[in-house]
Design an enzyme around this catalytic site. Sequence first.
Site, PDB file in Angstrom:
ATOM      1  N   LYS A  68       0.820  -1.219   0.000  1.00  0.00           N
ATOM      2  CA  LYS A  68       0.000   0.000   0.000  1.00  0.00           C
ATOM      3  C   LYS A  68       0.852   1.266   0.000  1.00  0.00           C
ATOM      4  CE  LYS A  68      -4.314  -1.884   1.768  1.00  0.00           C
ATOM      5  NZ  LYS A  68      -5.311  -1.953   2.856  1.00  0.00           N
ATOM      6  N   ARG A  84      -3.356  -9.985   5.494  1.00  0.00           N
ATOM      7  CA  ARG A  84      -3.839 -10.016   4.109  1.00  0.00           C
ATOM      8  C   ARG A  84      -2.704  -9.496   3.216  1.00  0.00           C
ATOM      9  NH1 ARG A  84      -6.178  -6.658   0.381  1.00  0.00           N
ATOM     10  NH2 ARG A  84      -7.890  -7.516  -0.841  1.00  0.00           N
TER      11      ARG A  84
HETATM   12  C1  PT1 Z   1      -7.856  -4.354   3.807  1.00  0.00           C
HETATM   13  C2  PT1 Z   1      -8.195  -4.377   2.416  1.00  0.00           C
HETATM   14  C3  PT1 Z   1      -9.302  -5.194   2.042  1.00  0.00           C
HETATM   15  N1  PT1 Z   1      -7.528  -3.666   1.472  1.00  0.00           N
HETATM   16  C4  PT1 Z   1      -9.606  -5.849   4.278  1.00  0.00           C
HETATM   17  N2  PT1 Z   1      -9.977  -5.923   2.986  1.00  0.00           N
HETATM   18  C5  PT1 Z   1      -7.936  -3.709   0.191  1.00  0.00           C
HETATM   19  N3  PT1 Z   1     -10.300  -6.572   5.214  1.00  0.00           N
HETATM   20  C6  PT1 Z   1      -9.031  -4.512  -0.179  1.00  0.00           C
HETATM   21  C7  PT1 Z   1      -3.073   2.217  -0.869  1.00  0.00           C
HETATM   22  O1  PT1 Z   1      -3.025   3.076   0.033  1.00  0.00           O
HETATM   23  O2  PT1 Z   1      -6.853  -3.615   4.267  1.00  0.00           O
HETATM   24  N4  PT1 Z   1      -8.561  -5.081   4.693  1.00  0.00           N
HETATM   25  N5  PT1 Z   1      -9.682  -5.238   0.741  1.00  0.00           N
HETATM   26  C8  PT1 Z   1      -7.201  -2.898  -0.848  1.00  0.00           C
HETATM   27  N6  PT1 Z   1      -7.402  -1.496  -0.665  1.00  0.00           N
HETATM   28  C9  PT1 Z   1      -6.380  -0.557  -0.775  1.00  0.00           C
HETATM   29  C10 PT1 Z   1      -6.393   0.585   0.026  1.00  0.00           C
HETATM   30  C11 PT1 Z   1      -5.297  -0.779  -1.629  1.00  0.00           C
HETATM   31  C12 PT1 Z   1      -5.334   1.488   0.002  1.00  0.00           C
HETATM   32  C13 PT1 Z   1      -4.245   0.126  -1.688  1.00  0.00           C
HETATM   33  C14 PT1 Z   1      -4.244   1.263  -0.868  1.00  0.00           C
HETATM   34  O3  PT1 Z   1      -2.198   2.075  -1.722  1.00  0.00           O
END
Ligand code: PT1
Length: 279
Positions: free
Chosen positions: A222, A256
């Site tokens: 991230k 995850r």
């Molecule tokens: C998470 C999560 C998710 N993240 C759960 N499910 C994502 N339970 C999808 C960035 O800042 O943390 N927990 N499902 C993916 N979402 C992101 C959010 C991907 C922020 C990248 C960023 O780069």
Amino acid sequence: MFEIKSGDKILSLTSPVVMAIINVTPDSFSDGGQHATVKQACEHADKVIAEGALIVDIGGESTRPGADTVSVDQELSRVIPVIEYVAKNHDVWISIDTSKPEVMEKAVAAGAHIINDVRALQEPGAVAMATSLDVPVCLMHMQGQPKDMQDSPEYENVMDQVSEFLSLRLDYCVAAGMPRENIILDPGFGFGKTLEHNYELLAKLPELHSLHLPVLVGLSRKSMIGDLLQRSVDERLAGSLAGAMIAAQQGAQILRVHDVKETVDALTVMSATMASLHQ
Ligand code: PT1
């Protein structure tokens, strides 16, 4: 100490486990359409299961910053064939990453064991659906919606507000008839948080344990890693591993991640260290 149950399956969370990310979202480089996307996701599932993932998290809606929403039909046509494939070919826990009650229902019918909802069951009908399906549910904190959540995130005290939100959603779900034992909590790294907010949440992760439920953490690749280190997405492995180890040390039960093999190795070193204390 913690475990989760779904049907007659039981997953011990005594030491941290890896949840592998399976995105069934077409990337801009592949022009093969839905079929190619589904096939790639199935092959990726084979790989991460061989590498030691105990849970595969299958998602058909991107929720990264700036992402658009997708229709129910689109999401179903992406995730259902992948869930069916994994359920048929592997003995692994399957999690469905969705906010839509219709997708939850069909995913569980197709073989999913866990619901992972970044909107913490706030969509209409989601609490009733998840309660009637009687499977473990991950409730995550997000400020705003993926489209605009990074515009200007603000908190007085980020961990207090995240805990308060999760505690309210937990009470609401339990009041609706969901067993408390079915609930997993997630602070939602990167979902409406600045770099500073994310690191404060990671540092204060043990506070989430005051609710006495398993904690899931997703920070793999991230922006909180990339922006800190000035690294592009494909250069974030070391930072992501460090984050995963810190989360595990702070008591997270489920990690995850994208890089399953590397994370399993790192966790095995940590678990061997911790186990040596109890001989
Ligand atoms: C998470 C999560 C998710 N993240 C759960 N499910 C994502 N339970 C999808 C960035 O800042 O943390 N927990 N499902 C993916 N979402 C992101 C959010 C991907 C922020 C990248 C960023 O780069």
